[in-house]
Design an enzyme around this catalytic site. Structure first.
Site, mmCIF file in Angstrom:
data_model
loop_
_atom_site.group_PDB
_atom_site.id
_atom_site.type_symbol
_atom_site.label_atom_id
_atom_site.label_comp_id
_atom_site.label_asym_id
_atom_site.label_seq_id
_atom_site.Cartn_x
_atom_site.Cartn_y
_atom_site.Cartn_z
ATOM 1 N N ASP A 1 0.869 -0.990 -0.017
ATOM 2 C CA ASP A 1 -0.032 -0.078 -0.080
ATOM 3 C C ASP A 1 0.987 1.461 0.016
ATOM 4 O OD1 ASP A 1 -3.141 0.621 0.613
ATOM 5 O OD2 ASP A 1 -1.830 2.181 1.330
ATOM 6 N N ALA A 2 0.343 2.000 -0.837
ATOM 7 C CA ALA A 2 1.316 3.381 -0.886
ATOM 8 C C ALA A 2 1.342 4.072 0.386
ATOM 9 C CB ALA A 2 0.774 4.315 -2.018
ATOM 10 N N GLU B 1 -0.978 9.410 -11.784
ATOM 11 C CA GLU B 1 -2.481 8.739 -12.014
ATOM 12 C C GLU B 1 -2.930 7.698 -10.966
ATOM 13 O OE1 GLU B 1 -5.023 8.165 -15.827
ATOM 14 O OE2 GLU B 1 -3.388 9.878 -16.166
#
Ligand code: SAH
Length: 278
Positions: free
Chosen positions: A116-117, A134
């Site tokens: 997860d970012a 994006e």
């Protein structure tokens, strides 16, 4: 859904998006001449988004270490490694996306991880460049995204981010009036939350980065929506088999809705570049 069904669903959606968007699942940057025929120039314009974000990241020395946050199936990561001769780690929260990226990538210096970012598991100060193309609009915790980006950058390193942006906030009355449109966007493109570039700049600064530049690419990206809508119509019969009649209707309508939002000044597209002090 079983894993197999999920994978089949993903394959169908991926095949459908290929018909609509081509090989790159992101917007294009069109020249004024190309804007006259968006379908014909979609692929070139999609590559130009990569080129534009790379230009924003300059200078990027050969061999630099790049983290691609929200890497999809690795198109930009492969392009970056090849074009700029850099090492790229692509990161996404989609196990299927990462498995696909790994299966189709055979480029030295490129690898992929599921993470997860907002808790990316990468070491502190490990990257010269963090590239967010994006994907941030899909992340609910944007301050957390920017904190993680800042943490993994080496001092003197740089972040570049491009994405759909909110230009004019939706009033509560708009949300009610546009309920059907917003639901359609949600079905076609997934749960998203657009924010203004000033909000991204604030989160970057709060994370200890220094904002060096922003750019507005709303006009240059607009023909993308025209091309996707045209492709959805042109391929509707093949698309019915992949995502069903309602899926095709949603996709074509979602492009038209975004086009209206672009033209009404509600939404657009932009870029932010920020540096980590040395
Ligand atoms: N950057 C790629 C893909 C854009 S699609 C390209 O330009 O082609 C958005 C990507 O963001 C997908 O890979 C999705 O899995 C990823 N993503 C969305 N939310 C995320 C999160 N919280 N953490 C990591 N990746 C995320």
């Amino acid at each position: 859904m079983t894993t197999e069904l999920t994978a089949r669903h993903y394959d169908a959606v991926t095949a459908a998006w290929r018909l609509v968007m081509g090989e790159a699942f992101h917007y294009g940057i069109f020249t004024p001449a190309e804007a006259a025929d968006p379908v014909a120039h979609l692929q070139r314009a999609a590559v130009r988004l990569n080129e534009s974000l790379l230009a924003a990241a300059a200078p990027l020395p050969t061999g630099a270490r790049v983290l691609d946050v929200g890497c999809g199936i690795g198109g930009p990561a492969r392009w970056l490694a090849h074009t700029a001769q850099v090492q790229v780690r692509g990161l996404s929260n989609s196990p299927t996306g990462i498995a696909t990226a790994q299966a189709i990538t055979d480029v030295p210096g490129v690898d992929f991880v599921v993470a997860d970012a907002t808790a990316n598991g990468q070491p502190d100060a490990a990257f010269d460049l963090v590239w967010v193309m994006e994907s941030s609009h899909l992340m609910p915790d944007k301050p957390g995204l920017l904190r993680e980006c800042a943490r993994v950058l080496r001092p003197g390193g740089r972040l570049v981010l491009c994405d759909l942006l909110l230009h004019r906030p939706f009033e509560l009355s708009d949300v009610f009036a546009l309920r059907s449109e917003l639901k359609c966007l949600d079905r076609a493109f997934g749960r998203a939350k657009m924010e203004p570039i000033s909000a991204y700049a604030g989160w970057a600064e709060a994370a200890g980065l220094v904002v060096e530049a922003t750019a507005d690419w709303t006009v240059q990206t607009r023909p993308t929506l025209v091309a996707w809508a045209a492709n959805a119509r042109a391929h509707s019969v093949e698309l019915y088999d992949l995502i069903g009649e309602s899926g095709v209707d949603d996709l074509a309508r979602a492009c038209a809705i975004l086009l209206d939002f672009w033209d009404q000044g509600r939404m657009g597209y932009g870029m932010l570049r920020a540096g980590k002090p040395a």
